[in-house]
Write a protein that holds these residues in place. Structure first.
Motif, PDB file in Angstrom:
ATOM      1  N   SER A 110      12.087-111.660 -51.937  1.00 43.75           N
ATOM      2  CA  SER A 110      10.844-110.874 -52.010  1.00 43.75           C
ATOM      3  C   SER A 110      10.868-110.033 -53.279  1.00 43.75           C
ATOM      4  N   GLY A 111       9.679-109.595 -53.678  1.00 39.84           N
ATOM      5  CA  GLY A 111       9.592-108.707 -54.829  1.00 39.84           C
ATOM      6  C   GLY A 111      10.267-107.381 -54.542  1.00 39.84           C
ATOM      7  N   LEU A 112      10.172-106.927 -53.292  1.00 37.85           N
ATOM      8  CA  LEU A 112      10.812-105.649 -52.959  1.00 37.85           C
ATOM      9  C   LEU A 112      12.325-105.734 -53.147  1.00 37.85           C
ATOM     10  N   CYS A 134      13.353-105.254 -56.609  1.00 41.41           N
ATOM     11  CA  CYS A 134      13.406-103.838 -57.019  1.00 41.41           C
ATOM     12  C   CYS A 134      14.655-103.153 -56.470  1.00 41.41           C
ATOM     13  N   TYR A 166       5.691 -98.420 -56.949  1.00 41.24           N
ATOM     14  CA  TYR A 166       5.281 -99.169 -55.750  1.00 41.24           C
ATOM     15  C   TYR A 166       5.864 -98.479 -54.500  1.00 41.24           C
ATOM     16  N   GLU A 207       7.925 -98.435 -63.512  1.00 40.39           N
ATOM     17  CA  GLU A 207       6.905 -99.447 -63.223  1.00 40.39           C
ATOM     18  C   GLU A 207       5.727 -99.094 -64.122  1.00 40.39           C
ATOM     19  N   SER A 217       1.151 -99.865 -60.257  1.00 40.94           N
ATOM     20  CA  SER A 217       0.281-100.908 -59.690  1.00 40.94           C
ATOM     21  C   SER A 217      -0.803-100.372 -58.762  1.00 40.94           C
ATOM     22  N   ASP A 219       9.949-102.635 -63.165  1.00 40.29           N
ATOM     23  CA  ASP A 219       9.158-103.540 -62.318  1.00 40.29           C
ATOM     24  C   ASP A 219       8.038-104.116 -63.186  1.00 40.29           C
ATOM     25  N   THR A 221       5.972-106.663 -62.546  1.00 42.04           N
ATOM     26  CA  THR A 221       5.097-107.565 -61.785  1.00 42.04           C
ATOM     27  C   THR A 221       3.705-107.656 -62.420  1.00 42.04           C
ATOM     28  N   ALA A 264       7.866-109.379 -58.738  1.00 39.75           N
ATOM     29  CA  ALA A 264       7.555-110.072 -57.484  1.00 39.75           C
ATOM     30  C   ALA A 264       6.967-111.418 -57.894  1.00 39.75           C
ATOM     31  N   SER A 316       6.040-113.429 -55.917  1.00 37.59           N
ATOM     32  CA  SER A 316       4.967-113.601 -54.930  1.00 37.59           C
ATOM     33  C   SER A 316       3.596-113.475 -55.580  1.00 37.59           C
ATOM     34  N   LYS A 317       3.524-112.764 -56.723  1.00 43.71           N
ATOM     35  CA  LYS A 317       2.207-112.448 -57.300  1.00 43.71           C
ATOM     36  C   LYS A 317       1.800-113.532 -58.316  1.00 43.71           C
ATOM     37  N   LEU A 377       6.740-115.701 -50.769  1.00 46.61           N
ATOM     38  CA  LEU A 377       7.351-114.419 -51.136  1.00 46.61           C
ATOM     39  C   LEU A 377       8.565-114.704 -51.997  1.00 46.61           C
ATOM     40  N   GLY A 378       8.728-113.933 -53.044  1.00 47.73           N
ATOM     41  CA  GLY A 378       9.906-114.135 -53.893  1.00 47.73           C
ATOM     42  C   GLY A 378      10.027-113.031 -54.925  1.00 47.73           C
ATOM     43  N   TRP A 384      -1.689-109.174 -54.427  1.00 51.18           N
ATOM     44  CA  TRP A 384      -2.450-109.422 -55.665  1.00 51.18           C
ATOM     45  C   TRP A 384      -1.788-110.570 -56.430  1.00 51.18           C
TER      46      TRP A 384
HETATM   47  C1  LIG Z   1       4.448-103.566 -58.215  1.00 46.77           C
HETATM   48  C2  LIG Z   1       5.027-104.325 -57.072  1.00 46.77           C
HETATM   49  N1  LIG Z   1       6.348-104.547 -57.065  1.00 46.77           N
HETATM   50  C3  LIG Z   1       6.939-105.221 -56.057  1.00 46.77           C
HETATM   51  C4  LIG Z   1       6.213-105.691 -55.009  1.00 46.77           C
HETATM   52  C5  LIG Z   1       6.914-106.351 -53.866  1.00 46.77           C
HETATM   53  O1  LIG Z   1       6.649-107.715 -53.779  1.00 46.77           O
HETATM   54  P1  LIG Z   1       6.815-108.482 -52.392  1.00 46.77           P
HETATM   55  O2  LIG Z   1       5.517-108.340 -51.679  1.00 46.77           O
HETATM   56  O3  LIG Z   1       7.110-109.890 -52.797  1.00 46.77           O
HETATM   57  O4  LIG Z   1       7.949-107.860 -51.668  1.00 46.77           O
HETATM   58  C6  LIG Z   1       4.832-105.492 -54.969  1.00 46.77           C
HETATM   59  C7  LIG Z   1       4.032-105.995 -53.828  1.00 46.77           C
HETATM   60  O5  LIG Z   1       2.884-105.663 -53.646  1.00 46.77           O
HETATM   61  C8  LIG Z   1       4.224-104.781 -56.021  1.00 46.77           C
HETATM   62  O6  LIG Z   1       2.911-104.516 -56.014  1.00 46.77           O
END
Ligand SMILES: Cc1ncc(COP(=O)(O)O)c(C=O)c1O
Length: 393
Positions: free
Chosen positions: A81-83, A86, A107, A150, A154, A179, A181, A201, A203-204, A213-214, A335
């Motif tokens: 996941s993107g999280l 981070c 975020y 970041e 976002s 970050d 993303t 992320a 995922s976006k 998700l990634g 997004w």
């Molecule tokens: C700026 C930012 N970083 C990280 C993430 C985390 O991504 P994920 O949803 O894949 O965990 C998001 C998700 O919305 C994001 O907006």
């Protein structure tokens, strides 16, 4: 004509392709594996030998190569996941008693991880204003272990002076994590600006289709890469080869999609800026935006993600009336996909070092690949519903 250095869009179309592994296919196969059979007992503990699926398969290796090309990195680690992209670098850099510096527009779940999990592990997190620039030096302590950025935020779209922050952190021997993303490696290259670790992320924009998700973590620093790998290995984190395949497939067309997201996003943002119901548009690519000059210096384009505020007296009820009237903009928290999305921002705004005034209730749009004229017509319906709500209908 001699071949010069190739551009990002060219490199990510070709990166990570290995005809021997792919059997001539343009796309790599999805290789699934837990058990790996080895030829000889002597191979089983030899360094560098692939011994188990959790360390990734040929599909993961192809994606990592492409993500390294995207930001001209030396090392890439994939997470699910993107999280995690981070949080893993923070875990890799922190230890009990350390101090973490995080930008105030980060975020929300990254902030929550620092405030809860890192606190539980004995680390203090302090938040800095996105506009801090070189003054970050005044907040760095002997025990500071990471500066997390970041940019743009976002939700609120402040652009930080990343080169100044990265230089100050480097001078103090503190690693920076960014970050990326929003810039997605296409419009922004933090490693070129002195940042140590760039995460996103996938995922976006890389996935681009709202169906996976990634996360990716890239760096040019071997030592930092080793520390990140250790956390990933020790926690047993892995990414499904199907998701790795989908991210790689999305990456091949990402720059073209992002160029369209950029053009449509600016078109819609400029239209919103002229609406009487709108107090402010937060989009750093719009001339006149407070962060336009920094964005112009450090970015080559803009994602389709930006925000705008509704002029008072619009309140939560009116924001909801506006959002509920939209048909093309879905109500969704993510997004970067091909479909347009909208969310109310205020319930998610958590600031501790700054308390900016955005001029009214904030709405975030992720502008997708629909025709911008159709999106504008959809927003017009939203404004009609807003007027009715304000009139008490
Ligand atoms: C700026 C930012 N970083 C990280 C993430 C985390 O991504 P994920 O949803 O894949 O965990 C998001 C998700 O919305 C994001 O907006």
């Amino acid at each position: 004509m001699a071949r010069g250095p190739r551009r990002t869009e060219t490199r990510i179309v070709h990166a990570g392709r290995d005809p021997k592994v792919d059997n001539g296919g343009v796309n790599p196969p999805v290789q699934r594996a837990s058990t790996v059979l080895l030829d000889k007992a002597e191979d089983m503990f030899r360094p560098g030998v692939w011994t188990y699926g959790i360390h990734g398969t040929a599909t993961h290796r192809a994606l990592k190569a492409a993500l390294c090309e995207l930001e001209q990195a030396e090392h890439c680690h994939l997470v699910s996941s993107g999280l995690l992209a981070c949080t893993v670098p923070i875990m890799a850099l922190a230890s009990p008693g350390k101090h973490i510096l995080v930008c105030d527009n980060v975020y929300g779940p990254t902030r929550r991880f620092c405030d809860q999990t890192m606190k539980q592990w004995g680390c203090e997190t302090e938040y800095f204003p996105p506009d801090i620039g070189a003054d970050i030096a005044t907040m760095i302590r002997p025990e500071t272990c990471v500066v997390f950025l970041e940019s743009p935020g976002s939700m609120t779209f402040e652009v930080s002076d990343t080169p100044a922050i990265a230089a100050a952190a480097r001078a103090a021997g503190v690693a920076t994590v960014f970050d990326n993303t929003w810039g997605a490696g296409h419009f922004h290259k933090p490693l070129d600006l002195g940042v140590d670790i760039s995460v996103q992320a996938t995922s976006k924009y890389p996935g681009g289709s709202a169906d996976l998700l990634g996360g990716s973590i890239v760096t040019r620093d071997e030592d930092l890469s080793g520390r990140i790998k250790q956390v990933i290995t020790n926690l047993g984190l892995s990414v499904s080869p199907d998701d790795a395949y989908l991210v790689l497939r999305g990456l091949r067309t990402m720059t073209t999609r992002m160029d369209r997201h950029d053009a449509s996003g600016r078109h819609v943002a400029a239209w919103l800026a002229d609406r009487p119901e709108v107090a402010r548009v937060l989009h750093p690519a719009l001339p006149g935006d407070a962060y336009h000059d920094l964005w112009k210096r450090d970015f080559s384009g803009a994602a389709g993600l930006f925000a705008f505020s509704l002029a008072p007296p619009a309140d939560t009820k009116d924001v909801n009336a506006f959002l509920n009237a939209l048909e093309l903009f879905g109500l969704g928290f993510s997004w970067g996909g091909y479909e347009s999305l909208a969310i109310p921002c205020d319930p998610q705004l958590k600031r501790t070092s700054t308390s900016p005034d955005f001029g009214g209730k904030l709405i975030r749009l992720s502008v997708g690949l629909e025709a911008p004229e159709d999106l504008i017509a959809d927003l017009e319906t939203g404004f009609a519903a807003l007027a009715a709500s304000l009139a008490g209908d």
